[in-house]
Design a protein around this motif. Structure first.
Motif, PDB file in Angstrom:
ATOM      1  N   PHE A   4     -13.491   3.375  -4.547  1.00  0.00           N
ATOM      2  CA  PHE A   4     -12.689   4.153  -3.621  1.00  0.00           C
ATOM      3  C   PHE A   4     -13.346   5.508  -3.468  1.00  0.00           C
ATOM      4  O   PHE A   4     -12.772   6.552  -3.668  1.00  0.00           O
ATOM      5  CB  PHE A   4     -11.241   4.300  -4.115  1.00  0.00           C
ATOM      6  N   LEU A   5     -14.641   5.494  -3.111  1.00  0.00           N
ATOM      7  CA  LEU A   5     -15.433   6.709  -3.074  1.00  0.00           C
ATOM      8  C   LEU A   5     -16.181   6.818  -1.764  1.00  0.00           C
ATOM      9  O   LEU A   5     -16.377   5.840  -1.067  1.00  0.00           O
ATOM     10  CB  LEU A   5     -16.454   6.716  -4.224  1.00  0.00           C
ATOM     11  N   ILE A   6     -16.626   8.021  -1.468  1.00  0.00           N
ATOM     12  CA  ILE A   6     -17.361   8.271  -0.246  1.00  0.00           C
ATOM     13  C   ILE A   6     -18.828   8.518  -0.574  1.00  0.00           C
ATOM     14  O   ILE A   6     -19.139   9.166  -1.552  1.00  0.00           O
ATOM     15  CB  ILE A   6     -16.804   9.494   0.467  1.00  0.00           C
ATOM     16  N   VAL A   7     -19.713   8.032   0.261  1.00  0.00           N
ATOM     17  CA  VAL A   7     -21.143   8.198   0.023  1.00  0.00           C
ATOM     18  C   VAL A   7     -21.647   9.449   0.725  1.00  0.00           C
ATOM     19  O   VAL A   7     -21.345   9.683   1.884  1.00  0.00           O
ATOM     20  CB  VAL A   7     -21.917   6.971   0.525  1.00  0.00           C
ATOM     21  N   PHE A   8     -22.406  10.264   0.005  1.00  0.00           N
ATOM     22  CA  PHE A   8     -22.997  11.463   0.563  1.00  0.00           C
ATOM     23  C   PHE A   8     -24.513  11.404   0.390  1.00  0.00           C
ATOM     24  O   PHE A   8     -25.013  10.663  -0.428  1.00  0.00           O
ATOM     25  CB  PHE A   8     -22.467  12.710  -0.149  1.00  0.00           C
ATOM     26  N   VAL A   9     -25.215  12.224   1.125  1.00  0.00           N
ATOM     27  CA  VAL A   9     -26.676  12.181   1.104  1.00  0.00           C
ATOM     28  C   VAL A   9     -27.248  13.531   0.715  1.00  0.00           C
ATOM     29  O   VAL A   9     -26.819  14.559   1.227  1.00  0.00           O
ATOM     30  CB  VAL A   9     -27.225  11.761   2.477  1.00  0.00           C
ATOM     31  N   ILE A  10     -28.207  13.521  -0.187  1.00  0.00           N
ATOM     32  CA  ILE A  10     -28.949  14.725  -0.550  1.00  0.00           C
ATOM     33  C   ILE A  10     -30.408  14.400  -0.288  1.00  0.00           C
ATOM     34  O   ILE A  10     -31.064  13.788  -1.105  1.00  0.00           O
ATOM     35  CB  ILE A  10     -28.806  15.051  -2.033  1.00  0.00           C
ATOM     36  N   PHE A  15     -25.105   9.855  -3.449  1.00  0.00           N
ATOM     37  CA  PHE A  15     -24.219   9.642  -4.576  1.00  0.00           C
ATOM     38  C   PHE A  15     -22.787   9.730  -4.095  1.00  0.00           C
ATOM     39  O   PHE A  15     -22.539   9.900  -2.914  1.00  0.00           O
ATOM     40  CB  PHE A  15     -24.499  10.626  -5.714  1.00  0.00           C
ATOM     41  N   SER A  16     -21.836   9.574  -5.002  1.00  0.00           N
ATOM     42  CA  SER A  16     -20.453   9.427  -4.584  1.00  0.00           C
ATOM     43  C   SER A  16     -19.558  10.484  -5.194  1.00  0.00           C
ATOM     44  O   SER A  16     -19.681  10.837  -6.357  1.00  0.00           O
ATOM     45  CB  SER A  16     -19.931   8.047  -5.003  1.00  0.00           C
ATOM     46  N   ILE A  17     -18.625  10.962  -4.379  1.00  0.00           N
ATOM     47  CA  ILE A  17     -17.633  11.921  -4.830  1.00  0.00           C
ATOM     48  C   ILE A  17     -16.273  11.394  -4.409  1.00  0.00           C
ATOM     49  O   ILE A  17     -16.089  10.999  -3.270  1.00  0.00           O
ATOM     50  CB  ILE A  17     -17.850  13.297  -4.176  1.00  0.00           C
ATOM     51  N   SER A  18     -15.306  11.404  -5.325  1.00  0.00           N
ATOM     52  CA  SER A  18     -13.983  10.930  -4.959  1.00  0.00           C
ATOM     53  C   SER A  18     -13.194  12.032  -4.263  1.00  0.00           C
ATOM     54  O   SER A  18     -13.534  13.196  -4.295  1.00  0.00           O
ATOM     55  CB  SER A  18     -13.226  10.462  -6.200  1.00  0.00           C
ATOM     56  N   LYS A  19     -12.123  11.598  -3.637  1.00  0.00           N
ATOM     57  CA  LYS A  19     -11.158  12.453  -2.958  1.00  0.00           C
ATOM     58  C   LYS A  19     -11.663  12.906  -1.594  1.00  0.00           C
ATOM     59  O   LYS A  19     -12.753  12.623  -1.162  1.00  0.00           O
ATOM     60  CB  LYS A  19     -10.722  13.603  -3.836  1.00  0.00           C
ATOM     61  N   ALA A  20     -10.791  13.595  -0.893  1.00  0.00           N
ATOM     62  CA  ALA A  20     -10.993  13.839   0.519  1.00  0.00           C
ATOM     63  C   ALA A  20     -12.024  14.928   0.789  1.00  0.00           C
ATOM     64  O   ALA A  20     -12.173  15.875   0.043  1.00  0.00           O
ATOM     65  CB  ALA A  20      -9.675  14.225   1.162  1.00  0.00           C
ATOM     66  N   GLN A  21     -12.714  14.787   1.930  1.00  0.00           N
ATOM     67  CA  GLN A  21     -13.726  15.744   2.260  1.00  0.00           C
ATOM     68  C   GLN A  21     -13.148  16.981   2.946  1.00  0.00           C
ATOM     69  O   GLN A  21     -13.755  18.026   2.982  1.00  0.00           O
ATOM     70  CB  GLN A  21     -14.786  15.093   3.151  1.00  0.00           C
ATOM     71  N   LYS A  22     -11.944  16.892   3.487  1.00  0.00           N
ATOM     72  CA  LYS A  22     -11.304  18.024   4.124  1.00  0.00           C
ATOM     73  C   LYS A  22      -9.832  18.011   3.770  1.00  0.00           C
ATOM     74  O   LYS A  22      -9.278  17.006   3.366  1.00  0.00           O
ATOM     75  CB  LYS A  22     -11.503  17.973   5.640  1.00  0.00           C
ATOM     76  N   GLU A  23      -9.194  19.146   3.970  1.00  0.00           N
ATOM     77  CA  GLU A  23      -7.782  19.267   3.627  1.00  0.00           C
ATOM     78  C   GLU A  23      -6.940  19.528   4.866  1.00  0.00           C
ATOM     79  O   GLU A  23      -5.887  20.147   4.808  1.00  0.00           O
ATOM     80  CB  GLU A  23      -7.595  20.393   2.604  1.00  0.00           C
ATOM     81  N   SER A  24      -7.416  19.105   6.026  1.00  0.00           N
ATOM     82  CA  SER A  24      -6.744  19.457   7.271  1.00  0.00           C
ATOM     83  C   SER A  24      -5.676  18.450   7.680  1.00  0.00           C
ATOM     84  O   SER A  24      -4.977  18.665   8.656  1.00  0.00           O
ATOM     85  CB  SER A  24      -7.763  19.608   8.398  1.00  0.00           C
ATOM     86  N   THR A 295      -3.224   1.515  -9.706  1.00  0.00           N
ATOM     87  CA  THR A 295      -2.021   2.339  -9.588  1.00  0.00           C
ATOM     88  C   THR A 295      -1.935   2.965  -8.196  1.00  0.00           C
ATOM     89  O   THR A 295      -0.880   2.990  -7.564  1.00  0.00           O
ATOM     90  CB  THR A 295      -2.017   3.439 -10.667  1.00  0.00           C
ATOM     91  N   HIS A 296      -3.056   3.465  -7.727  1.00  0.00           N
ATOM     92  CA  HIS A 296      -3.092   4.087  -6.397  1.00  0.00           C
ATOM     93  C   HIS A 296      -2.796   3.063  -5.307  1.00  0.00           C
ATOM     94  O   HIS A 296      -1.972   3.317  -4.403  1.00  0.00           O
ATOM     95  CB  HIS A 296      -4.455   4.734  -6.176  1.00  0.00           C
ATOM     96  N   LEU A 460      -7.157   9.702  -2.842  1.00  0.00           N
ATOM     97  CA  LEU A 460      -8.368   8.904  -2.998  1.00  0.00           C
ATOM     98  C   LEU A 460      -8.693   8.322  -1.626  1.00  0.00           C
ATOM     99  O   LEU A 460      -7.861   8.355  -0.711  1.00  0.00           O
ATOM    100  CB  LEU A 460      -8.163   7.775  -4.012  1.00  0.00           C
ATOM    101  N   GLN A 461      -9.877   7.786  -1.490  1.00  0.00           N
ATOM    102  CA  GLN A 461     -10.214   7.216  -0.194  1.00  0.00           C
ATOM    103  C   GLN A 461     -11.213   6.081  -0.321  1.00  0.00           C
ATOM    104  O   GLN A 461     -11.921   5.954  -1.310  1.00  0.00           O
ATOM    105  CB  GLN A 461     -10.731   8.285   0.752  1.00  0.00           C
TER     106      GLN A 461
END
Length: 559
Positions: A4-10, A15-24, A295-296, A460-461
């Protein structure tokens, strides 16, 4: 397992970071109605207004969640757990004679008789590669008997996956990656002291004015990485945990090139994994030590509504049956097949399946379980996966397409993840897609729901979150229209989607396409529209006769 993760690029790294990329978008946006709030949710309140206007009465629906486990003590989940009516808790006896002792709220196929549980496991690619290496290493297609061609092809694919053979980019240098992680951890420690706080967001870091050279170096390093990945709203804790998890996964993959993976599952479960009829293994610990994901997902489906606590599930009269079969790693086909059969045999009418992998060496067992579920009118809802790939052309298991080439399961809904223009776009950047193989899209970005801890909630996403939302809408529909068959439920979900009148991002690319170009229905699920459509159908639900030969269940000495 689909994380339940999002893929990002460097650069060339990801690699992956959990939770939302924005709070809008607000908590619970996924339940909102676009016309009244502007958010592209599933119109839950509108659905309940429709139910009230029609004076409809609900019937309890059992939803099985095949997952990693569940917090059975959570304030928003404890009241909606399925309870086996024929089982007496804690007496050590199989009261209902179904082969599973004290299966009060479900079953754990990743447990041992001694109470131990599988937490992590290897990747299926590594298992396939090393299991078949001695059989196929050094051989060409012409050397292979016709009956072994499919297996040989699978092994070749696994070999390429593990070794990087035939790929332009043979993978990431793990030494460089570990060094980068160590540098980021050092920078993180420096900044915790400088900011006088353990947890801070990228936005806070951006505003921080260093007073020492080491602080400036650390800020530039960590902030640069967070900016490159559009993660200023994430905390340093979330970011670093995701990076560390990614590096650990890459390290495990690197090690698997030359070393067979540890036998995590076999050492604990101790069943005969080669025998699908050896079904009575595991234990009743459905919480285990890994309940986060399950659980989620369970909260999204059925967290108690209108109790003033945390959040609301989509369905208001559901009982959640947890079937633990998904480790931290790739699930085993045998466990998934038996989990489906357990759920069906114990009364589940909808099964939520937020997991997946690229290889399925015993797919026939899973196919048979799909057929069994279809014969009993059980709807299977499956997450499409989070690799931003076209699953029309790339493997994603379990798949409704039967391995023997004779058709496909008619009771499966495959779900991609949608978002909102305010939190990154109408399609999630990580979601798999496919005009033929992804049936619908469903909100899966920044989904607020139950987390382990008794009274804990969070975002989570992933398609892992989109899947249970669809399962919940299916259950809600079945609550009020209980005579609908599994195929009719599938029809309702697919034909009540809301179709955007603008182009959307094709995940993983900069292309703009119609949603109908990357999914079968071309739309996003909607609870209100689903109930309206269901109200026009004449129910066809009936339990068909068993269409499969009943397996000869063999109780071995091990289970």
């Amino acid at each position: 397992m689909h994380k339940f993760l999002i893929v990002f690029v460097i650069g060339t790294l990801s690699f992956s970071i959990s939770k939302a990329q924005k709070e809008s978008t607000p908590n619970g946006w996924h339940l909102m109605d676009k016309d009244s709030t502007g958010y592209y949710g599933v119109s839950a309140n509108k659905a309940y207004s429709f139910i009230k206007s029609k004076n409809l009465k609900s019937k309890t629906v059992i939803v099985a969640v095949i997952d990693s486990g569940i917090d059975t003590l959570h304030e928003d989940l404890k009241p909606i757990l399925w309870t086996n009516p024929k089982e007496i808790p804690g007496n050590g006896i199989d009261d209902d004679h179904n082969g599973y002792i004290d299966d009060v709220h479900g079953w754990n196929f990743l447990g041992g008789k001694d109470g131990r549980n599988v937490k992590e496991d290897s990747y299926e690619a590594a298992r396939v590669y090393h299991d078949l290496k001695s059989k196929y290493e050094g051989k060409e297609k012409g050397d292979i008997a016709p009956k072994d061609l499919a297996e040989f092809t699978m092994w070749q694919k696994a070999k390429a996956n593990i070794t990087g053979e035939g790929k332009e980019d043979a993978g990431i240098d793990i030494v460089i990656l570990k060094r980068l992680l160590a540098n980021m951890q050092k920078s993180d420690s420096t900044l915790k002291v400088a900011l006088a706080k353990e947890v801070f967001t990228g936005t806070e870091l951006n505003s921080f004015i260093p007073t020492e050279p080491a602080q400036k170096t650390s800020k530039n390093a960590l902030l640069g990485l967070m900016k490159a990945n559009n993660q200023l709203e994430a905390t340093n804790k979330e970011f670093m945990e995701g990076f560390a998890e990614y590096v650990a996964g890459e390290d495990k993959k690197e090690e698997s090139k030359n070393t067979p993976p540890p036998t995590y599952r076999a050492d604990i479960v101790k069943d005969d994994e080669t025998n699908i009829n050896d079904r009575f293994y595991g234990n009743n610990d459905i919480m285990a030590s890994t309940p986060m994901h399950g659980t989620h997902c369970s909260g999204i489906i059925a967290a108690v509504r209108n109790n003033g606590k945390g959040m609301d599930g989509i369905a208001d009269n559901v009982r959640i049956m947890m079937v633990r079969a998904v480790p931290d790693g790739d699930e085993h086909d045998k466990d998934i097949a038996n989990a489906i059969r357990y759920a069906v045999d114990n009364g589940a009418q909808v099964i939520s399946m937020s997991f997946g992998k690229d290889f399925s060496p015993q797919k026939q067992w899973v196919d048979d379980a799909f057929r069994y579920a279809e014969s009993k009118n059980v709807l299977l809802v499956h997450a499409a996966g989070n690799d931003a790939k076209d699953v029309d052309t790339e493997d994603n298991f379990p798949s409704p397409v039967y391995i023997n080439g004779k058709g496909r399961a008619g009771n499966v809904v495959t779900v991609g993840a949608s978002g909102d223009p305010k939190n990154g776009g109408l399609t999630a950047s990580f979601s798999n897609y496919g005009k033929k193989e992804v049936d619908v899209f469903s909100p899966g970005v920044k989904i607020y729901a139950t987390l382990p801890g008794g009274n804990t909630y969070g975002n989570l996403q992933g398609t892992s979150m989109a899947c249970p939302l669809v399962a919940g809408i299916a259950a809600l529909t079945l609550e009020y229209f209980p005579n609908l068959s599994a195929k009719q439920l599938k029809y309702v979900l697919e034909n009540s989607t809301q179709k955007p009148d603008f182009k959307v991002s094709k995940p993983g690319t900069e292309d703009m396409v119609n949603l109908s170009d990357i999914s079968k229905s071309g739309g996003i699920v909607n609870a209100y529209a689903a109930l309206k459509l269901a109200s026009t159908l004449k129910g066809e639900r009936k339990i068909q006769k068993e269409v499969l030969p009943k397996p000869k269940l063999v109780k071995t000495k091990k289970g």
